[in-house]
Design a protein around this motif. Structure first.
Motif, PDB file in Angstrom:
ATOM      1  N   CYS A   1      26.940  81.799 -20.358  1.00  0.00           N
ATOM      2  CA  CYS A   1      26.718  80.123 -20.554  1.00  0.00           C
ATOM      3  C   CYS A   1      25.364  80.059 -20.830  1.00  0.00           C
ATOM      4  O   CYS A   1      25.256  78.331 -20.833  1.00  0.00           O
ATOM      5  CB  CYS A   1      26.300  80.096 -18.207  1.00  0.00           C
TER       6      CYS A   1
ATOM      7  N   ARG B   1      23.312  68.025  -7.954  1.00  0.00           N
ATOM      8  CA  ARG B   1      25.135  68.709  -8.543  1.00  0.00           C
ATOM      9  C   ARG B   1      24.607  69.823  -6.897  1.00  0.00           C
ATOM     10  O   ARG B   1      25.621  69.950  -6.467  1.00  0.00           O
ATOM     11  CB  ARG B   1      25.143  69.345  -9.674  1.00  0.00           C
TER      12      ARG B   1
ATOM     13  N   MET C   1      32.052  69.948 -19.305  1.00  0.00           N
ATOM     14  CA  MET C   1      31.439  71.781 -19.276  1.00  0.00           C
ATOM     15  C   MET C   1      32.835  72.026 -19.459  1.00  0.00           C
ATOM     16  O   MET C   1      33.941  71.944 -18.385  1.00  0.00           O
ATOM     17  CB  MET C   1      31.598  71.819 -17.272  1.00  0.00           C
TER      18      MET C   1
ATOM     19  N   HIS D   1      34.183  73.436  -9.920  1.00  0.00           N
ATOM     20  CA  HIS D   1      33.988  72.953 -11.371  1.00  0.00           C
ATOM     21  C   HIS D   1      33.919  73.900 -12.185  1.00  0.00           C
ATOM     22  O   HIS D   1      34.471  73.430 -13.549  1.00  0.00           O
ATOM     23  CB  HIS D   1      32.710  71.721 -10.875  1.00  0.00           C
TER      24      HIS D   1
ATOM     25  N   GLN E   1      26.469  69.285  -3.895  1.00  0.00           N
ATOM     26  CA  GLN E   1      27.873  69.043  -3.573  1.00  0.00           C
ATOM     27  C   GLN E   1      28.029  70.291  -3.248  1.00  0.00           C
ATOM     28  O   GLN E   1      29.755  70.596  -2.011  1.00  0.00           O
ATOM     29  CB  GLN E   1      28.711  69.817  -4.926  1.00  0.00           C
TER      30      GLN E   1
ATOM     31  N   CYS F   1      24.852  76.976 -23.623  1.00  0.00           N
ATOM     32  CA  CYS F   1      24.236  75.775 -23.449  1.00  0.00           C
ATOM     33  C   CYS F   1      23.128  75.734 -22.044  1.00  0.00           C
ATOM     34  O   CYS F   1      22.779  74.233 -22.062  1.00  0.00           O
ATOM     35  CB  CYS F   1      25.861  75.115 -22.302  1.00  0.00           C
ATOM     36  N   HIS F   2      23.248  76.372 -20.576  1.00  0.00           N
ATOM     37  CA  HIS F   2      22.669  75.881 -19.615  1.00  0.00           C
ATOM     38  C   HIS F   2      21.235  76.004 -19.909  1.00  0.00           C
ATOM     39  O   HIS F   2      20.772  75.763 -18.986  1.00  0.00           O
ATOM     40  CB  HIS F   2      23.310  76.589 -18.179  1.00  0.00           C
TER      41      HIS F   2
HETATM   42  C1  HEC Z   1      29.727  74.810 -24.183  1.00  0.00           C
HETATM   43  C2  HEC Z   1      28.487  74.403 -22.942  1.00  0.00           C
HETATM   44  C3  HEC Z   1      28.408  74.595 -21.294  1.00  0.00           C
HETATM   45  C4  HEC Z   1      28.944  76.351 -20.961  1.00  0.00           C
HETATM   46  C5  HEC Z   1      29.389  77.742 -21.877  1.00  0.00           C
HETATM   47  C6  HEC Z   1      28.467  76.501 -19.623  1.00  0.00           C
HETATM   48  N1  HEC Z   1      28.394  75.221 -19.401  1.00  0.00           N
HETATM   49 FE1  HEC Z   1      28.617  74.827 -17.514  1.00  0.00          FE
HETATM   50  N2  HEC Z   1      27.778  72.566 -17.539  1.00  0.00           N
HETATM   51  C7  HEC Z   1      27.862  72.035 -18.747  1.00  0.00           C
HETATM   52  C8  HEC Z   1      28.119  70.788 -18.872  1.00  0.00           C
HETATM   53  C9  HEC Z   1      27.919  69.951 -20.102  1.00  0.00           C
HETATM   54  C10 HEC Z   1      27.505  70.242 -17.729  1.00  0.00           C
HETATM   55  C11 HEC Z   1      27.832  69.260 -17.140  1.00  0.00           C
HETATM   56  C12 HEC Z   1      29.092  68.510 -17.566  1.00  0.00           C
HETATM   57  C13 HEC Z   1      29.143  66.927 -16.413  1.00  0.00           C
HETATM   58  O1  HEC Z   1      28.697  66.889 -15.812  1.00  0.00           O
HETATM   59  O2  HEC Z   1      29.986  66.668 -17.143  1.00  0.00           O
HETATM   60  C14 HEC Z   1      27.628  71.669 -16.753  1.00  0.00           C
HETATM   61  C15 HEC Z   1      27.934  71.848 -15.283  1.00  0.00           C
HETATM   62  C16 HEC Z   1      28.360  72.960 -15.211  1.00  0.00           C
HETATM   63  C17 HEC Z   1      27.899  73.249 -13.695  1.00  0.00           C
HETATM   64  C18 HEC Z   1      27.415  72.006 -12.304  1.00  0.00           C
HETATM   65  C19 HEC Z   1      29.014  70.984 -12.309  1.00  0.00           C
HETATM   66  C20 HEC Z   1      29.115  70.301 -10.877  1.00  0.00           C
HETATM   67  O3  HEC Z   1      29.818  70.212 -10.594  1.00  0.00           O
HETATM   68  O4  HEC Z   1      28.209  69.359 -10.991  1.00  0.00           O
HETATM   69  C21 HEC Z   1      27.992  74.386 -13.516  1.00  0.00           C
HETATM   70  C22 HEC Z   1      27.958  74.801 -11.861  1.00  0.00           C
HETATM   71  C23 HEC Z   1      28.466  74.660 -14.303  1.00  0.00           C
HETATM   72  N3  HEC Z   1      28.529  73.940 -15.664  1.00  0.00           N
HETATM   73  C24 HEC Z   1      28.716  76.114 -14.883  1.00  0.00           C
HETATM   74  C25 HEC Z   1      28.982  76.748 -15.569  1.00  0.00           C
HETATM   75  C26 HEC Z   1      29.099  78.755 -15.831  1.00  0.00           C
HETATM   76  C27 HEC Z   1      29.312  79.309 -14.496  1.00  0.00           C
HETATM   77  C28 HEC Z   1      28.437  79.076 -17.030  1.00  0.00           C
HETATM   78  C29 HEC Z   1      29.467  80.406 -17.494  1.00  0.00           C
HETATM   79  C30 HEC Z   1      30.270  81.112 -17.303  1.00  0.00           C
HETATM   80  C31 HEC Z   1      28.535  77.786 -17.652  1.00  0.00           C
HETATM   81  N4  HEC Z   1      28.369  76.742 -16.884  1.00  0.00           N
HETATM   82  C32 HEC Z   1      28.483  77.756 -19.149  1.00  0.00           C
HETATM   83  C33 HEC Z   1      28.052  72.542 -20.414  1.00  0.00           C
HETATM   84  C34 HEC Z   1      28.475  73.935 -20.267  1.00  0.00           C
END
Ligand code: HEC
Length: 83
Positions: A15, A38, A57, A49, A41, A18-19
């Protein structure tokens, strides 16, 4: 392994790409301003999500081999970093 430590490990592998940077608007881990609305929620919705995908995401961050409990561990880790 302790759940937060497991979550951190899985976060780094799956993760962080991106994060850590906020790629495509991903909430940056540790950034209270980005996580505030966020986090409000609640854990269950955030895990839902992260598991099924939400906006830019991808479901499970694109790592479909991760177990639902893995995703839950990472989200708990993410929430623990908000300060
Ligand atoms: C390819 C890029 C990418 C990867 C890899 C990624 N994320 Fe995300 N994530 C995002 C983006 C972009 C958002 C914001 C989405 C939006 O609000 O439109 C997000 C949002 C989230 C949120 C908030 C959701 C919400 O309801 O606001 C969570 C929790 C999250 N990610 C968990 C994870 C976890 C756990 C992993 C690894 C298993 C992960 N992400 C891997 C891009 C990524």
């Amino acid at each position: 392994m302790q759940q937060l430590a497991l979550g951190e490990e899985l976060y780094k592998k799956n993760c962080k790409v991106c994060h850590a940077q906020g790629l495509n608007g991903a909430p940056i881990v540790g950034n209270k301003k980005m996580w505030g609305p966020r986090a409000e929620q609640g854990l269950e919705t955030l895990v839902e999500h992260a598991t099924n995908g939400f906006g830019l995401m991808p479901a499970k961050g694109g790592k479909t081999e991760l177990a639902d409990s893995d995703i839950s561990a990472v989200v708990k880790y993410m929430l623990s970093q908000i300060q």
